[in-house]
Design a protein around this motif. Structure first.
Motif, PDB file in Angstrom:
ATOM      1  N   LEU A  60       0.828  -1.209   0.000  1.00 12.77           N
ATOM      2  CA  LEU A  60       0.000   0.000   0.000  1.00 12.77           C
ATOM      3  C   LEU A  60       0.860   1.255   0.000  1.00 12.77           C
ATOM      4  O   LEU A  60       0.534   2.246  -0.673  1.00 12.77           O
ATOM      5  N   VAL A  61       1.949   1.233   0.755  1.00 10.26           N
ATOM      6  CA  VAL A  61       2.815   2.412   0.853  1.00 10.26           C
ATOM      7  C   VAL A  61       3.650   2.576  -0.411  1.00 10.26           C
ATOM      8  O   VAL A  61       3.750   3.679  -0.968  1.00 10.26           O
ATOM      9  N   VAL A  62       4.251   1.492  -0.882  1.00 10.38           N
ATOM     10  CA  VAL A  62       5.132   1.572  -2.065  1.00 10.38           C
ATOM     11  C   VAL A  62       4.338   1.998  -3.300  1.00 10.38           C
ATOM     12  O   VAL A  62       4.804   2.826  -4.100  1.00 10.38           O
ATOM     13  N   SER A  63       3.137   1.465  -3.454  1.00 12.66           N
ATOM     14  CA  SER A  63       2.323   1.833  -4.614  1.00 12.66           C
ATOM     15  C   SER A  63       1.729   3.239  -4.484  1.00 12.66           C
ATOM     16  O   SER A  63       1.285   3.820  -5.475  1.00 12.66           O
ATOM     17  N   GLY A  64       1.717   3.759  -3.255  1.00 11.98           N
ATOM     18  CA  GLY A  64       1.118   5.074  -3.015  1.00 11.98           C
ATOM     19  C   GLY A  64      -0.388   5.057  -2.966  1.00 11.98           C
ATOM     20  O   GLY A  64      -1.029   6.116  -2.837  1.00 11.98           O
ATOM     21  N   HIS A  69      -6.360   8.115   0.285  1.00 11.44           N
ATOM     22  CA  HIS A  69      -7.383   7.678   1.239  1.00 11.44           C
ATOM     23  C   HIS A  69      -7.047   8.152   2.647  1.00 11.44           C
ATOM     24  O   HIS A  69      -7.927   8.563   3.409  1.00 11.44           O
ATOM     25  N   LEU A  70      -5.769   8.115   2.990  1.00  8.60           N
ATOM     26  CA  LEU A  70      -5.338   8.562   4.314  1.00  8.60           C
ATOM     27  C   LEU A  70      -5.597  10.055   4.490  1.00  8.60           C
ATOM     28  O   LEU A  70      -6.046  10.504   5.554  1.00  8.60           O
ATOM     29  N   ALA A  71      -5.325  10.834   3.445  1.00  4.06           N
ATOM     30  CA  ALA A  71      -5.565  12.275   3.514  1.00  4.06           C
ATOM     31  C   ALA A  71      -7.058  12.577   3.660  1.00  4.06           C
ATOM     32  O   ALA A  71      -7.446  13.460   4.438  1.00  4.06           O
ATOM     33  N   THR A  72      -7.903  11.846   2.942  1.00  3.50           N
ATOM     34  CA  THR A  72      -9.347  12.048   3.046  1.00  3.50           C
ATOM     35  C   THR A  72      -9.845  11.729   4.447  1.00  3.50           C
ATOM     36  O   THR A  72     -10.611  12.492   5.046  1.00  3.50           O
ATOM     37  N   SER A  73      -9.406  10.593   5.003  1.00  2.00           N
ATOM     38  CA  SER A  73      -9.829  10.206   6.351  1.00  2.00           C
ATOM     39  C   SER A  73      -9.347  11.209   7.394  1.00  2.00           C
ATOM     40  O   SER A  73     -10.088  11.536   8.340  1.00  2.00           O
ATOM     41  N   ALA A  74      -8.118  11.689   7.233  1.00  2.10           N
ATOM     42  CA  ALA A  74      -7.583  12.662   8.196  1.00  2.10           C
ATOM     43  C   ALA A  74      -8.419  13.937   8.187  1.00  2.10           C
ATOM     44  O   ALA A  74      -8.748  14.484   9.250  1.00  2.10           O
ATOM     45  N   TYR A  75      -8.763  14.411   7.010  1.00  5.41           N
ATOM     46  CA  TYR A  75      -9.585  15.628   6.899  1.00  5.41           C
ATOM     47  C   TYR A  75     -10.945  15.415   7.546  1.00  5.41           C
ATOM     48  O   TYR A  75     -11.413  16.252   8.339  1.00  5.41           O
TER      49      TYR A  75
END
Length: 268
Positions: A60-64, A69-75
């Protein structure tokens, strides 16, 4: 009478406590890897071994793929939780200190609280559509009540004699709140915030899984549909670590700001 013996876990330093918790997780992870990954006593489809989880996290991290999704959830989480903090703390003080508000709004608040907020998610989707707005409102709805009721309990529990004492010295109105009521209520607010963090995260994932195309919850639904169980557990691990981190930060703030409460009550 002899002196009371302090339990061994209370004598540990913060560093020793952290090391002990990490050691527990390492032992648990090794046993999990042995039972599932090596001996295959449990189907990995139900509980993938740590090696598969970390492999899914690496992909998940290597492919980006995870970062949007992480940015959307954080917001969504930040906006919903901050709104819950503002509304919960203000309403909590009103509920705990102002009798007319408690008499008029109290029954309504309890009625709303008694309703299962998860069941409102489809209705929020109808109101706000698919996307961030419905998820933010669900996060707010989930988090606001623990904050509100803990704040109200703290504000209501302030010693009346202490308030009368500061009034003898000329404190009136808001100055009484600054000098007595807010400091006395602060530990209860921190407890409410810690509860709110956990429930807000649940609301976030529920909202994203059932009514969004972006966010960690939506990514969990996608990876589960693709039978990528390791990646699914990796996302859940990120969610758990975030919740734990926020809870510990709030506990640290509480211990620094109100040690008389958190140390004496063994909170944490």
């Amino acid at each position: 009478m002899g002196t009371r013996r302090i339990p061994w876990w209370r004598r540990l330093s913060p560093g020793q406590r952290t090391a002990l918790v990490l050691a527990e997780f390492v032992v648990l992870g090794l046993l999990w890897e042995l039972v599932v990954g090596r001996l295959e006593l449990i189907n990995p489809l139900f509980a993938p071994p740590p090696s598969e989880i970390f492999s899914g996290l690496r992909d998940l991290v290597v492919s980006g793929e995870i970062f949007p999704h992480l940015a959307t959830s954080a917001y969504e989480w930040v906006v919903g939780f901050l709104a819950a903090v503002v509304v919960g703390v203000i309403s909590g003080f009103l509920l705990g200190r102002w009798i007319p508000f408690e008499r008029l709004a109290g029954p309504v608040i309890w009625l709303i609280y008694a309703a299962p907020w998860v069941a409102f998610q489809p209705l929020f989707t109808v109101w706000f559509g698919f996307g961030t707005a419905a998820v933010i409102f669900l996060v707010f709805t989930a988090a606001v009540f623990p904050i509100l009721f803990n704040t109200a309990a703290g504000a209501r529990d302030v010693d009346r004699a202490t308030i009368d004492c500061v009034r003898v010295f000329g404190f009136r109105g808001l100055s009484v709140y600054r000098a007595v009521i807010v400091p006395a209520t602060f530990p209860f607010i921190v407890v409410g915030l810690r509860h709110g963090v956990v429930i807000a995260n649940i609301g976030l994932l529920v909202g994203e899984i059932t009514g969004a195309t972006k966010g960690l919850g939506a990514l969990i639904a996608l990876k589960t549909a693709q039978f990528q169980v390791g990646a699914t557990f990796a996302i859940l691990l990120i969610s758990v670590l975030f919740t734990t981190l926020m809870s510990q930060i709030l506990l640290w703030i509480g211990r620094r700001s109100a040690p008389w409460y958190f140390e004496s009550n063994g909170a944490g």
